[in-house]
Design a protein around this motif. Structure first.
Motif, PDB file in Angstrom:
ATOM      1  N   GLU A   1       0.834  -1.206   0.000  1.00  0.00           N
ATOM      2  CA  GLU A   1       0.000   0.000   0.000  1.00  0.00           C
ATOM      3  C   GLU A   1       0.861   1.246   0.000  1.00  0.00           C
ATOM      4  N   ASP A   2       1.870   1.271   0.839  1.00  0.00           N
ATOM      5  CA  ASP A   2       2.756   2.432   0.894  1.00  0.00           C
ATOM      6  C   ASP A   2       3.427   2.667  -0.458  1.00  0.00           C
ATOM      7  N   LEU A   3       3.949   1.617  -1.057  1.00  0.00           N
ATOM      8  CA  LEU A   3       4.625   1.756  -2.345  1.00  0.00           C
ATOM      9  C   LEU A   3       3.670   2.188  -3.459  1.00  0.00           C
ATOM     10  N   VAL A   4       2.485   1.593  -3.497  1.00  0.00           N
ATOM     11  CA  VAL A   4       1.515   1.947  -4.539  1.00  0.00           C
ATOM     12  C   VAL A   4       1.086   3.403  -4.381  1.00  0.00           C
ATOM     13  N   ARG A   5       0.868   3.838  -3.156  1.00  0.00           N
ATOM     14  CA  ARG A   5       0.449   5.218  -2.914  1.00  0.00           C
ATOM     15  C   ARG A   5       1.535   6.213  -3.317  1.00  0.00           C
ATOM     16  N   ARG A   6       2.788   5.816  -3.234  1.00  0.00           N
ATOM     17  CA  ARG A   6       3.894   6.718  -3.565  1.00  0.00           C
ATOM     18  C   ARG A   6       4.363   6.592  -5.018  1.00  0.00           C
TER      19      ARG A   6
ATOM     20  N   ALA B   1     -10.061  -7.249 -13.785  1.00  0.00           N
ATOM     21  CA  ALA B   1     -11.469  -6.840 -13.738  1.00  0.00           C
ATOM     22  C   ALA B   1     -12.031  -6.873 -12.318  1.00  0.00           C
ATOM     23  N   LYS B   2     -11.689  -7.877 -11.525  1.00  0.00           N
ATOM     24  CA  LYS B   2     -12.211  -7.958 -10.151  1.00  0.00           C
ATOM     25  C   LYS B   2     -11.780  -6.753  -9.321  1.00  0.00           C
ATOM     26  N   THR B   3     -10.552  -6.328  -9.494  1.00  0.00           N
ATOM     27  CA  THR B   3     -10.058  -5.163  -8.753  1.00  0.00           C
ATOM     28  C   THR B   3     -10.753  -3.902  -9.238  1.00  0.00           C
ATOM     29  N   ARG B   4     -10.896  -3.758 -10.543  1.00  0.00           N
ATOM     30  CA  ARG B   4     -11.596  -2.581 -11.088  1.00  0.00           C
ATOM     31  C   ARG B   4     -13.029  -2.530 -10.581  1.00  0.00           C
ATOM     32  N   ASN B   5     -13.682  -3.694 -10.517  1.00  0.00           N
ATOM     33  CA  ASN B   5     -15.059  -3.733 -10.011  1.00  0.00           C
ATOM     34  C   ASN B   5     -15.126  -3.332  -8.543  1.00  0.00           C
ATOM     35  N   LEU B   6     -14.210  -3.822  -7.734  1.00  0.00           N
ATOM     36  CA  LEU B   6     -14.201  -3.468  -6.313  1.00  0.00           C
ATOM     37  C   LEU B   6     -13.863  -1.992  -6.133  1.00  0.00           C
ATOM     38  N   LEU B   7     -12.983  -1.468  -6.958  1.00  0.00           N
ATOM     39  CA  LEU B   7     -12.658  -0.048  -6.920  1.00  0.00           C
ATOM     40  C   LEU B   7     -13.890   0.789  -7.282  1.00  0.00           C
TER      41      LEU B   7
ATOM     42  N   GLY C   1      -2.111  -9.096  -9.630  1.00  0.00           N
ATOM     43  CA  GLY C   1      -3.541  -8.807  -9.651  1.00  0.00           C
ATOM     44  C   GLY C   1      -4.217  -9.227  -8.355  1.00  0.00           C
ATOM     45  N   ASP C   2      -3.824 -10.382  -7.822  1.00  0.00           N
ATOM     46  CA  ASP C   2      -4.377 -10.823  -6.533  1.00  0.00           C
ATOM     47  C   ASP C   2      -3.999  -9.846  -5.427  1.00  0.00           C
ATOM     48  N   LEU C   3      -2.787  -9.338  -5.498  1.00  0.00           N
ATOM     49  CA  LEU C   3      -2.348  -8.332  -4.527  1.00  0.00           C
ATOM     50  C   LEU C   3      -3.205  -7.077  -4.633  1.00  0.00           C
ATOM     51  N   SER C   4      -3.480  -6.627  -5.844  1.00  0.00           N
ATOM     52  CA  SER C   4      -4.290  -5.419  -6.025  1.00  0.00           C
ATOM     53  C   SER C   4      -5.695  -5.600  -5.452  1.00  0.00           C
ATOM     54  N   LEU C   5      -6.250  -6.788  -5.634  1.00  0.00           N
ATOM     55  CA  LEU C   5      -7.584  -7.067  -5.100  1.00  0.00           C
ATOM     56  C   LEU C   5      -7.572  -7.043  -3.572  1.00  0.00           C
ATOM     57  N   ALA C   6      -6.578  -7.658  -2.971  1.00  0.00           N
ATOM     58  CA  ALA C   6      -6.475  -7.659  -1.505  1.00  0.00           C
ATOM     59  C   ALA C   6      -6.263  -6.241  -0.976  1.00  0.00           C
ATOM     60  N   LEU C   7      -5.475  -5.450  -1.694  1.00  0.00           N
ATOM     61  CA  LEU C   7      -5.226  -4.071  -1.262  1.00  0.00           C
ATOM     62  C   LEU C   7      -6.506  -3.255  -1.239  1.00  0.00           C
ATOM     63  N   ILE C   8      -7.259  -3.268  -2.336  1.00  0.00           N
ATOM     64  CA  ILE C   8      -8.453  -2.420  -2.384  1.00  0.00           C
ATOM     65  C   ILE C   8      -9.535  -2.955  -1.458  1.00  0.00           C
ATOM     66  N   ASP C   9      -9.594  -4.265  -1.295  1.00  0.00           N
ATOM     67  CA  ASP C   9     -10.583  -4.824  -0.370  1.00  0.00           C
ATOM     68  C   ASP C   9     -10.312  -4.362   1.057  1.00  0.00           C
ATOM     69  N   ARG C  10      -9.068  -4.441   1.474  1.00  0.00           N
ATOM     70  CA  ARG C  10      -8.711  -3.993   2.823  1.00  0.00           C
ATOM     71  C   ARG C  10      -8.921  -2.492   2.966  1.00  0.00           C
TER      72      ARG C  10
ATOM     73  N   CYS D   1      -7.090   4.481  -3.295  1.00  0.00           N
ATOM     74  CA  CYS D   1      -8.129   4.472  -4.330  1.00  0.00           C
ATOM     75  C   CYS D   1      -7.761   5.368  -5.504  1.00  0.00           C
ATOM     76  N   VAL D   2      -7.119   6.495  -5.223  1.00  0.00           N
ATOM     77  CA  VAL D   2      -6.689   7.400  -6.290  1.00  0.00           C
ATOM     78  C   VAL D   2      -5.527   6.769  -7.064  1.00  0.00           C
ATOM     79  N   ALA D   3      -4.554   6.229  -6.342  1.00  0.00           N
ATOM     80  CA  ALA D   3      -3.398   5.610  -6.993  1.00  0.00           C
ATOM     81  C   ALA D   3      -3.824   4.474  -7.910  1.00  0.00           C
ATOM     82  N   LEU D   4      -4.770   3.662  -7.462  1.00  0.00           N
ATOM     83  CA  LEU D   4      -5.243   2.558  -8.303  1.00  0.00           C
ATOM     84  C   LEU D   4      -6.105   3.060  -9.456  1.00  0.00           C
ATOM     85  N   SER D   5      -6.873   4.095  -9.229  1.00  0.00           N
ATOM     86  CA  SER D   5      -7.733   4.636 -10.291  1.00  0.00           C
ATOM     87  C   SER D   5      -6.914   5.155 -11.457  1.00  0.00           C
TER      88      SER D   5
END
Length: 188
Positions: free
Chosen positions: A14-19, A113-119, A49-58, A101-105
């Motif tokens: 999360e820290d790395l993705v946000r930065r 697709a699962k991550t985009r849907n959860l986002l 992709g699994d990591l991205s899904l876990a990140l946005i879910d949390r 949410c902004v970093a992933l957007s």
């Protein structure tokens, strides 16, 4: 230990993705960051992709809990709106970071697709919460000139997320403040 490793991976990611953004993070970065072998990450997350899904879910759960806490601790629409703005201000870390949410957007095309849907669900939930704030503002009068709560909610969400991007791109927290001034100044 496994759950601790998973949590450490999520925290580091999360820290790395946000930065850096999602595209700027690799499993090698995560392994180096928490001191494990790169192959060990696959035990917790088979793919990025699994990591991205876990990140946005949390993140979704934590953020929605924060919105619930705002509701529990404030009664006026203006107090709720200002507390909401503070969530985004804090996450911007003085222009050094973005909300997850902004970093992933920003890099949705790199997400499964699962991550985009959860986002998208996350954004709908936040917009719905904001809509209730603007509906409350219509009745309590603590936010000026609310005419269409749904439109106000969509605009406010776009405004704070865009403000973070502006502050980050300029590495200047004043850009965030300037971009949200119109919202803040409407609160009585």
């Amino acid at each position: 230990m496994r759950q601790d490793t998973r949590a450490a991976l999520l925290n580091s990611a999360e820290d790395l993705v946000r930065r850096r953004g999602f595209d700027g993070v690799s499993f090698a970065d995560l392994a180096d960051g928490i001191g494990i072998r790169k192959a060990s990450i696959h035990y917790h997350f088979a793919t990025k992709g699994d990591l991205s899904l876990a990140l946005i879910d949390r993140y979704r759960v934590v953020f929605l809990d924060r919105l619930a806490a705002i509701n529990a601790n404030t009664t006026s629409a203006s107090a709720r709106l200002l507390a909401f703005l503070d969530l985004y201000r804090i996450a911007a870390e003085a222009g050094r970071s973005l909300c997850l949410c902004v970093a992933l957007s920003v890099t949705q095309q790199a997400l499964p697709a699962k991550t985009r849907n959860l986002l998208a669900q996350f954004h709908r939930a936040v917009a719905a919460w904001l809509e209730t704030v603007f509906r409350l503002a219509q009745s309590d009068g603590t936010v000026r000139a609310v005419t269409d709560p749904r439109a106000e909610a969509q605009a406010a969400l776009a405004q704070v997320e865009g403000a973070q991007i502006m502050a980050r791109s300029a590495a200047d927290p004043a850009r965030f403040e300037a971009a949200i001034d119109t919202l803040r100044n409407r609160a009585l």
